[in-house]
Design an enzyme around this catalytic site. Structure first.
Site, PDB file in Angstrom:
ATOM      1  N   HIS A   1       0.864  -1.189   0.000  1.00 18.43           N
ATOM      2  CA  HIS A   1       0.000   0.000   0.000  1.00 18.43           C
ATOM      3  C   HIS A   1       0.896   1.233   0.000  1.00 18.43           C
ATOM      4  O   HIS A   1       2.033   1.188   0.484  1.00 18.43           O
ATOM      5  CB  HIS A   1      -0.835  -0.061   1.286  1.00 18.43           C
ATOM      6  CG  HIS A   1      -1.853   1.014   1.455  1.00 18.43           C
ATOM      7  ND1 HIS A   1      -1.532   2.284   1.878  1.00 18.43           N
ATOM      8  CD2 HIS A   1      -3.195   1.015   1.285  1.00 18.43           C
ATOM      9  CE1 HIS A   1      -2.634   3.021   1.969  1.00 18.43           C
ATOM     10  NE2 HIS A   1      -3.663   2.267   1.607  1.00 18.43           N
TER      11      HIS A   1
ATOM     12  N   ASP B   1       3.202  -4.282   7.979  1.00 24.79           N
ATOM     13  CA  ASP B   1       1.997  -3.478   7.783  1.00 24.79           C
ATOM     14  C   ASP B   1       0.820  -4.428   7.981  1.00 24.79           C
ATOM     15  O   ASP B   1       0.492  -5.224   7.108  1.00 24.79           O
ATOM     16  CB  ASP B   1       2.018  -2.885   6.372  1.00 24.79           C
ATOM     17  CG  ASP B   1       0.702  -2.178   6.031  1.00 24.79           C
ATOM     18  OD1 ASP B   1      -0.274  -2.337   6.776  1.00 24.79           O
ATOM     19  OD2 ASP B   1       0.665  -1.496   4.993  1.00 24.79           O
TER      20      ASP B   1
ATOM     21  N   GLN C   1      -4.428  -4.842   7.053  1.00 28.39           N
ATOM     22  CA  GLN C   1      -5.460  -5.737   6.507  1.00 28.39           C
ATOM     23  C   GLN C   1      -5.480  -7.097   7.189  1.00 28.39           C
ATOM     24  O   GLN C   1      -6.300  -7.941   6.847  1.00 28.39           O
ATOM     25  CB  GLN C   1      -5.248  -5.934   4.998  1.00 28.39           C
ATOM     26  CG  GLN C   1      -5.433  -4.666   4.185  1.00 28.39           C
ATOM     27  CD  GLN C   1      -6.859  -4.123   4.230  1.00 28.39           C
ATOM     28  OE1 GLN C   1      -7.816  -4.849   4.554  1.00 28.39           O
ATOM     29  NE2 GLN C   1      -7.021  -2.850   3.905  1.00 28.39           N
TER      30      GLN C   1
ATOM     31  N   LYS D   1     -10.037  -0.322  10.249  1.00 31.91           N
ATOM     32  CA  LYS D   1     -10.074  -1.509   9.385  1.00 31.91           C
ATOM     33  C   LYS D   1     -10.584  -2.725  10.155  1.00 31.91           C
ATOM     34  O   LYS D   1     -10.867  -3.751   9.561  1.00 31.91           O
ATOM     35  CB  LYS D   1      -8.675  -1.863   8.870  1.00 31.91           C
ATOM     36  CG  LYS D   1      -7.900  -0.743   8.236  1.00 31.91           C
ATOM     37  CD  LYS D   1      -8.245  -0.572   6.796  1.00 31.91           C
ATOM     38  CE  LYS D   1      -7.286   0.411   6.138  1.00 31.91           C
ATOM     39  NZ  LYS D   1      -7.830   0.926   4.888  1.00 31.91           N
TER      40      LYS D   1
ATOM     41  N   CYS E   1      -5.004   2.565  -3.498  1.00 30.66           N
ATOM     42  CA  CYS E   1      -3.752   3.047  -2.858  1.00 30.66           C
ATOM     43  C   CYS E   1      -2.627   2.037  -3.035  1.00 30.66           C
ATOM     44  O   CYS E   1      -1.801   1.850  -2.119  1.00 30.66           O
ATOM     45  CB  CYS E   1      -3.956   3.373  -1.392  1.00 30.66           C
ATOM     46  SG  CYS E   1      -5.007   4.788  -1.150  1.00 30.66           S
TER      47      CYS E   1
HETATM   48  C1  LIG Z   1      -2.352  -2.595   3.649  1.00 26.58           C
HETATM   49  C2  LIG Z   1      -2.635  -1.201   4.129  1.00 26.58           C
HETATM   50  N1  LIG Z   1      -1.646  -0.508   4.699  1.00 26.58           N
HETATM   51  C3  LIG Z   1      -1.845   0.736   5.178  1.00 26.58           C
HETATM   52  C4  LIG Z   1      -3.063   1.357   5.060  1.00 26.58           C
HETATM   53  C5  LIG Z   1      -3.233   2.733   5.596  1.00 26.58           C
HETATM   54  O1  LIG Z   1      -4.078   2.714   6.689  1.00 26.58           O
HETATM   55  P1  LIG Z   1      -4.523   4.089   7.396  1.00 26.58           P
HETATM   56  O2  LIG Z   1      -5.059   4.957   6.285  1.00 26.58           O
HETATM   57  O3  LIG Z   1      -5.550   3.673   8.364  1.00 26.58           O
HETATM   58  O4  LIG Z   1      -3.296   4.674   8.020  1.00 26.58           O
HETATM   59  C6  LIG Z   1      -4.110   0.683   4.444  1.00 26.58           C
HETATM   60  C7  LIG Z   1      -5.419   1.329   4.231  1.00 26.58           C
HETATM   61  O5  LIG Z   1      -6.088   1.060   3.254  1.00 26.58           O
HETATM   62  C8  LIG Z   1      -3.888  -0.630   3.982  1.00 26.58           C
HETATM   63  O6  LIG Z   1      -4.875  -1.336   3.402  1.00 26.58           O
END
Ligand SMILES: Cc1ncc(COP(=O)(O)O)c(C=O)c1O
Length: 418
Positions: free
Chosen positions: A135, A212, A215, A238, A376
């Site tokens: 992401h 990360d 998800q 999430k 994203c």
């Molecule tokens: C895999 C992953 N990493 C990071 C993020 C970023 O999360 P946040 O916007 O809550 O910081 C997302 C959000 O879609 C995501 O799906």
């Protein structure tokens, strides 16, 4: 649903999901004249009433600043905030509550590690390794810190199924690497990465690993002590919790050695013009008045998830993802993206050459919410030579009726374009 015994039969599992749906007020509304089908939980999941109520209860009866006040409301706020930290430490099986830093979300957690852990160590000739699945939040913080230090960002490739090529990844893990930063579950394709193997390989080469987990947290049971990640970032919104709150788990000895990232109130013990003494963990990394309502909500979220158990949630979602994928495969002109052997809760797709935004809009007219676009994860889209896809993503509350409504909606959309 308050039982913790396994839902042993498919009928029992169905009853459990039916009762879980009752807990989520947002699911019980009409959108464009149709009952809502919510298949966009990978972007933001819905919240159960217990979470909404926990936030409202804080706002009504406990709203005050944490840690500082001697009065009752400040004690209540502090108890809620710190109680949530304990619940989250237990949910993640962290070794200590000192390893749980509240953040605004995954993005902030990753930026904290980039700036506090990596920046002081990085220089020209050193590397950060990520994968092609990431992401943007697990790409751009590394680009920034590499620009600031002259270090290099290196990307491990993926295959057509959306799996990271492990041999190629391991070839990159040499003495130049300061950190491996990698997803647990891909948001665009749903791939679940074999983190146990990846982390132990990196550790054998003395390379710390940031995961990360945005998800993974809503779908998989997490155990920090078994996983052995050095850093693990996640977001409340999430995982059926509120927006604007997240957690960075980090091993205590690493956090101890890291300088603060943001300066301000609460992260200090003493401030003099001659110098400042920083607070103990985890407060050293929580500058300024925190998101107390969000933390209270996130505490309620993990207590809610514990009532089901993440193994049961994962098993329900696995069955439903199989049903979603096989149902989509029956549609004429369907193309699926993300066909890894191990997946969680997400299916990206296109039908014929219908623009994904058109698919999303036609579905919305039928009360069905999916995500369309690059999710994203523009490098993933580039890999497939696409500007974007349509993506259906599942949460603990979805059921086969939701999938059937999606398939009916997509058939209608396809007819319109043929
Ligand atoms: C895999 C992953 N990493 C990071 C993020 C970023 O999360 P946040 O916007 O809550 O910081 C997302 C959000 O879609 C995501 O799906």
């Amino acid at each position: 649903m308050s039982s913790v015994s396994p839902a042993t039969t498919p009928q029992a599992a169905q009853r459990e999901v039916a009762s879980c749906r009752e807990d989520f007020p947002a699911l019980h509304q009409q959108i464009n004249g149709h009952p809502l089908v919510y298949l966009d939980s990978a972007a933001s999941s819905q919240q159960p009433a217990v979470v909404i109520d926990a936030i409202a209860e804080y706002q009504r009866h406990a709203h005050a600043n944490v840690h500082r006040g001697v009065h009752t409301l400040s004690h209540r706020a502090t108890d809620l905030y710190e109680g949530a930290r304990d619940d989250i430490a237990a949910f993640l099986n962290a070794a200590s509550r000192r390893e749980i830093v509240f953040t605004s979300g995954t993005t902030e957690g990753i930026n904290l590690v980039a700036q506090s852990f990596c920046r002081p160590k990085l220089a020209a000739g050193q590397r950060i390794v990520i994968s092609h699945l990431e992401h943007h939040s697990n790409i751009v913080p590394w680009q920034l810190v590499c620009e600031q230090t002259g270090a290099e960002l290196v990307v491990a490739p993926i295959n057509e199924r959306g799996e990271v090529l492990l041999d190629e990844l391991y070839d990159l893990l040499d003495e130049r690497v300061t950190l491996l930063a990698i997803s647990h579950v891909s948001n665009a394709l749903g791939t679940v990465l074999p983190l146990g193997e990846i982390i132990s390989t990196a550790h054998r080469r003395n390379i710390p690993v940031l995961v990360d987990g945005a998800q993974a947290a809503p779908h998989l049971a997490l155990d920090m002590q078994t996983l052995d990640a050095d850093f693990y970032a996640l977001s409340g919104h999430k995982m059926f919790g509120p927006t604007g709150i997240g957690v960075l788990y980090a091993k205590e000895q690493l956090l101890d050695a890291m300088p603060p990232w943001k300066g301000g109130g609460d992260m200090i013990l003493e401030v003099r013009f001659s110098g400042t003494v920083y607070n103990e963990l985890p407060y050293k990394f929580e500058a300024g008045t925190p998101n107390i309502a969000g933390a209270a909500g996130l505490g309620a979220t993990v207590r809610y998830l514990n009532k089901f158990g993440m193994e049961r949630i994962a098993s329900h979602e696995k069955d439903l993802l199989d049903y979603l994928t096989s149902s989509l495969q029956k549609l004429d002109g369907i193309r699926l993206f993300g066909t890894a052997a191990n997946k969680a809760s997400v299916q990206s797709f296109l039908i014929d050459d219908i623009h994904p935004h058109d698919l999303g809009t036609i579905l919305d007219h039928q009360g069905i919410a999916i995500r369309t676009g690059h999710h994203c994860a523009m490098p993933v889209m580039e890999f497939f030579g696409l500007p974007g896809t349509a993506r259906a993503s599942l949460g603990m509350y979805n059921n086969r009726d939701d999938v059937d409504r999606l398939i009916g909606g997509l058939s209608k959309a396809a007819e319109l374009f043929r």
